[in-house]
Design a protein around this motif. Structure first.
Motif, mmCIF file in Angstrom:
data_model
loop_
_atom_site.group_PDB
_atom_site.id
_atom_site.type_symbol
_atom_site.label_atom_id
_atom_site.label_comp_id
_atom_site.label_asym_id
_atom_site.label_seq_id
_atom_site.Cartn_x
_atom_site.Cartn_y
_atom_site.Cartn_z
ATOM 1 N N THR A 286 5.497 0.641 2.054
ATOM 2 C CA THR A 286 4.880 1.470 3.078
ATOM 3 C C THR A 286 5.885 1.652 4.217
ATOM 4 O O THR A 286 6.827 0.861 4.360
ATOM 5 N N VAL A 287 5.668 2.656 5.023
ATOM 6 C CA VAL A 287 6.545 2.890 6.167
ATOM 7 C C VAL A 287 6.502 1.698 7.125
ATOM 8 O O VAL A 287 7.509 1.324 7.720
ATOM 9 N N HIS A 288 5.348 1.064 7.226
ATOM 10 C CA HIS A 288 5.231 -0.102 8.112
ATOM 11 C C HIS A 288 6.146 -1.246 7.659
ATOM 12 O O HIS A 288 6.537 -2.091 8.468
ATOM 13 N N ASP A 289 6.521 -1.274 6.373
ATOM 14 C CA ASP A 289 7.435 -2.305 5.888
ATOM 15 C C ASP A 289 8.785 -2.241 6.588
ATOM 16 O O ASP A 289 9.522 -3.236 6.616
ATOM 17 N N LEU A 290 9.112 -1.086 7.174
ATOM 18 C CA LEU A 290 10.367 -0.974 7.917
ATOM 19 C C LEU A 290 10.354 -1.861 9.158
ATOM 20 O O LEU A 290 11.389 -2.360 9.579
#
Length: 170
Positions: free
Chosen positions: A102-106
């Motif tokens: 997910t983008v939040h994993d960044l």
């Protein structure tokens, strides 16, 4: 398989996401990679005296957040308004097929890399606007220092690491 809230992108995955070029979505991804900020925070911000100021209204904790402005982040700004988050991620996934992420994993990747670069946890937590971090409770009541100098150093070290990674020298 990755558990909930455990995904950290590997170096080759970071390089692949960085290489994806489909502005403005890809610029938002790069901003998140370089600063660890939530992607939605970039909808409303101001630049004042070499800092990025996020108003309380756009922050999860409803407290104004300030981070130093680095050279690469400055070059990515201003970010054009963007509304197609789901479509942007779907397009990215077609061009950069990575195992589920997910983008939040960044954000998690940012924090993990900061730790590997010996950036003090309290500085990383301040960059991420974590109010329950290592400076919380009574310490947070008495310690009102803004840590801008330390955050700038940390973000510059991190940015240099990402540039080395992208260039293949890291």
């Amino acid at each position: 398989m990755y558990g909930q809230r455990s995904r950290v992108l590997a170096n080759d995955e970071i390089k692949a996401v960085w290489a994806y070029d489909f502005p403005p979505y890809s610029n938002y991804l790069k901003l998140q990679m370089l600063t660890g900020q939530r992607i939605g925070q970039w909808k409303d911000y101001t630049v004042i005296d070499h800092t990025v100021v996020f108003p309380a209204s756009g922050m999860k904790g409803k407290i104004e957040h300030v981070i130093p402005l680095t050279d690469t982040v400055a070059n990515l700004l201003p970010v054009a308004p963007f509304n197609g988050w789901s479509k942007g991620k779907a397009r990215l996934d077609k061009h950069v097929p990575l195992e589920h992420w997910t983008v939040h994993d960044l954000r998690r990747t940012f924090s993990t890399i900061c730790a590997s670069l010996d950036i003090p946890l309290h500085v990383t937590e301040r960059i991420l606007a974590h109010t329950s971090g290592s400076i919380s409770g009574v310490s947070a009541i008495y310690n009102k220092y803004n840590y801008l100098k330390e955050m700038r150093q940390a973000l510059e070290i991190y940015e240099q690491h990402i540039h080395s990674l992208i260039a293949g020298t890291s």
